[in-house]
Motif scaffolding. Structure first.
Motif, PDB file in Angstrom:
ATOM      1  N   GLN A   1      -5.867   1.768  -5.151  1.00 18.49           N
ATOM      2  CA  GLN A   1      -7.320   1.688  -4.900  1.00 18.49           C
ATOM      3  C   GLN A   1      -8.086   3.005  -4.892  1.00 18.49           C
ATOM      4  N   LYS A   2      -7.445   4.113  -5.281  1.00 23.17           N
ATOM      5  CA  LYS A   2      -8.189   5.368  -5.338  1.00 23.17           C
ATOM      6  C   LYS A   2      -8.487   5.779  -6.785  1.00 23.17           C
TER       7      LYS A   2
ATOM      8  N   GLY B   1       0.823  -1.213   0.000  1.00 19.29           N
ATOM      9  CA  GLY B   1       0.000   0.000   0.000  1.00 19.29           C
ATOM     10  C   GLY B   1       0.852   1.256   0.000  1.00 19.29           C
ATOM     11  N   ALA B   2       0.185   2.391  -0.089  1.00 16.57           N
ATOM     12  CA  ALA B   2       0.909   3.667  -0.031  1.00 16.57           C
ATOM     13  C   ALA B   2       1.626   3.791   1.313  1.00 16.57           C
ATOM     14  N   SER B   3       1.043   3.205   2.341  1.00 12.18           N
ATOM     15  CA  SER B   3       1.640   3.280   3.686  1.00 12.18           C
ATOM     16  C   SER B   3       3.041   2.689   3.717  1.00 12.18           C
TER      17      SER B   3
ATOM     18  N   TRP C   1      -2.542  11.354   6.300  1.00 12.23           N
ATOM     19  CA  TRP C   1      -1.535  10.548   5.595  1.00 12.23           C
ATOM     20  C   TRP C   1      -0.157  11.187   5.686  1.00 12.23           C
TER      21      TRP C   1
ATOM     22  N   ASN D   1      -3.054  15.286  -2.607  1.00 12.78           N
ATOM     23  CA  ASN D   1      -4.491  15.389  -2.367  1.00 12.78           C
ATOM     24  C   ASN D   1      -4.821  14.726  -1.035  1.00 12.78           C
TER      25      ASN D   1
ATOM     26  N   ASP E   1       3.121  11.833  -2.400  1.00 10.98           N
ATOM     27  CA  ASP E   1       2.081  10.813  -2.260  1.00 10.98           C
ATOM     28  C   ASP E   1       0.884  11.306  -3.076  1.00 10.98           C
TER      29      ASP E   1
ATOM     30  N   THR F   1       1.854  15.569   0.211  1.00 12.29           N
ATOM     31  CA  THR F   1       0.692  14.761  -0.193  1.00 12.29           C
ATOM     32  C   THR F   1      -0.122  15.639  -1.134  1.00 12.29           C
TER      33      THR F   1
ATOM     34  N   THR G   1      -7.208  13.110   0.912  1.00 11.03           N
ATOM     35  CA  THR G   1      -8.401  12.298   0.708  1.00 11.03           C
ATOM     36  C   THR G   1      -9.445  12.475   1.806  1.00 11.03           C
TER      37      THR G   1
ATOM     38  N   PHE H   1       5.652   5.270   2.842  1.00  9.81           N
ATOM     39  CA  PHE H   1       6.032   6.239   3.892  1.00  9.81           C
ATOM     40  C   PHE H   1       7.399   5.825   4.441  1.00  9.81           C
TER      41      PHE H   1
ATOM     42  N   SER I   1      -1.664   9.311  -4.025  1.00 12.13           N
ATOM     43  CA  SER I   1      -2.610   8.185  -3.995  1.00 12.13           C
ATOM     44  C   SER I   1      -3.999   8.545  -4.509  1.00 12.13           C
TER      45      SER I   1
END
Ligand SMILES: *Cc1c(COP(=O)(O)O)cnc(C)c1O
Length: 355
Positions: free
Chosen positions: A190-191, A75-77, A100, A146, A167, A144, A148, A80, A169
């Motif tokens: 997934q976005k 994932g994006a996490s 995020w 955007n 990021d 980041t 979310t 990080f 995402s």
């Protein structure tokens, strides 16, 4: 009938993509085998991975510019942490614009000094800080694009010599930017790209190999680049559906064409939020509003029940705001049809009529 899916993520995907993906589950490329039961090293799947990487770079205008596209897991996490592992030797600058960003700062802190150049936490992240200074001696600047959860979006990026890591995402492939300003771009699929399970990471190779620490293989972008995202088994289904979505975007005319539709969708919903006395936008400054996630609230809480009933009856899904903001959030990613936003706005008008 298919719902109008405003879910923040995982979220709406194009119908033709879902149809093709379901066919591939049963019989992929006429092989009489499922996509998810063949080797990731088979020529049919290697072609999918290569196509997905190529399309990602093509959409971003980054082919032949020293960038590599990776499709990895975690994932994006995970990025990080992976970004800091690969880039943070002494000091990094981070812009804190939400949940995020805050999480990315926490991970980076384990690897070196983190300078938080600005934060909008004082107002529950309802604006984008401006006019901050980035120290000139940082290894990189992280932001980041955007937010979310809060519904804010960066419209400008700093002009600095240090590498910029972003990021993206929840707004990648939604608007045109000069993507060559960024050294690393990452986005959980997934976005705006596919199902959960894979993350797109676009890396400019010349930023790598500069830290002195030993990097474990799975954490090392160089290892993944050397193995073309196949150091270990990739998330084959997620990569395939991402590839289909990138194909779909290309047929639609690419980022420049989808950006026009995205702007129309955002204009429609924000105009109604501003016009209708029953609603109030969460984001203070208009220029900071996200075209992807519109956050808003009812001015009169007692209308919650009738409003919730109206939108649910209209076939709308996923409109509740994140628990840290409350209210509502209309996520309008690339695959959400203009018509769905029109239905939402009709419901908002209807509430005014009966309320
Ligand atoms: C959803 C989201 C994440 C987290 O993504 P995971 O894939 O769940 O780790 C990170 N950053 C942004 C901007 C997001 O929207």
């Amino acid at each position: 009938m298919k719902k109008h899916n405003f879910s923040a993520g995982p979220c709406v995907l194009p119908q033709p993509v879902l149809r093709k993906a379901s066919e591939a589950i049963l019989n992929f490329n006429g092989l009489d085998l499922s996509l998810i039961e063949i080797s990731h090293r088979s020529k049919d799947f290697v072609a999918v991975m290569e196509r997905a990487q190529k399309l990602a770079l093509e959409h971003l205008g980054l082919q032949n510019k020293g960038y590599k596209a990776l499709f990895l897991q975690g994932g994006a996490s995970m990025e990080f942490l992976r970004v800091a592992y690969n880039l943070l030797e002494n000091k990094a600058a981070y812009l804190n614009t939400g949940t995020w960003s805050t999480k990315s700062i926490k991970e980076a802190n384990m690897f070196g000094e983190v300078v938080e150049v600005a934060s909008s936490k004082d107002q529950n992240f309802n604006y984008i800080p401006k006019n901050y200074t980035i120290p000139s001696d940082v290894d990189y600047f992280h932001c980041t694009s955007n937010n979310t959860i809060f519904g804010t979006q960066l419209k400008d990026f700093p002009k600095i010599d240090a590498p910029i890591v972003c990021d993206m995402s929840s707004d990648i492939f939604s608007r045109q930017l000069d993507f060559s300003k960024f050294s690393i771009i990452y986005a959980g699929a997934q976005k705006n790209m596919g199902p959960a399970g894979t993350t797109l990471i676009v890396v400019k190779e010349d930023v790598l190999g500069k830290v002195s620490r030993t990097i474990p293989s799975l954490m090392d972008y160089k290892v993944h680049i050397g193995k073309d995202s196949m150091f270990n088994t990739p998330a084959v289904f997620a990569v395939y559906v991402s590839m289909l979505t990138l194909e779909w975007l290309k047929e639609k005319g690419g980022i420049s064409a989808i950006e026009k539709v995205n702007n129309k969708k955002a204009d429609l919903v924000y105009s109604e939020i501003d016009r209708n006395p029953l609603f109030k936008g969460f984001v203070a400054n208009k220029e900071d509003r996200s075209t992807m996630n519109a956050t808003f609230n009812l001015t009169d809480k007692s209308l919650k029940e009738p409003f919730d009933t109206l939108w649910q009856e209209a076939g709308i899904n996923g409109l509740n705001g994140h628990r840290s903001v409350g209210g509502y959030r209309a996520s309008m990613y690339n695959a959400l049809e203009f018509e769905s936003v029109q239905i939402l706005v009709d419901v908002m008008k209807e509430l005014e009529r009966i309320g």
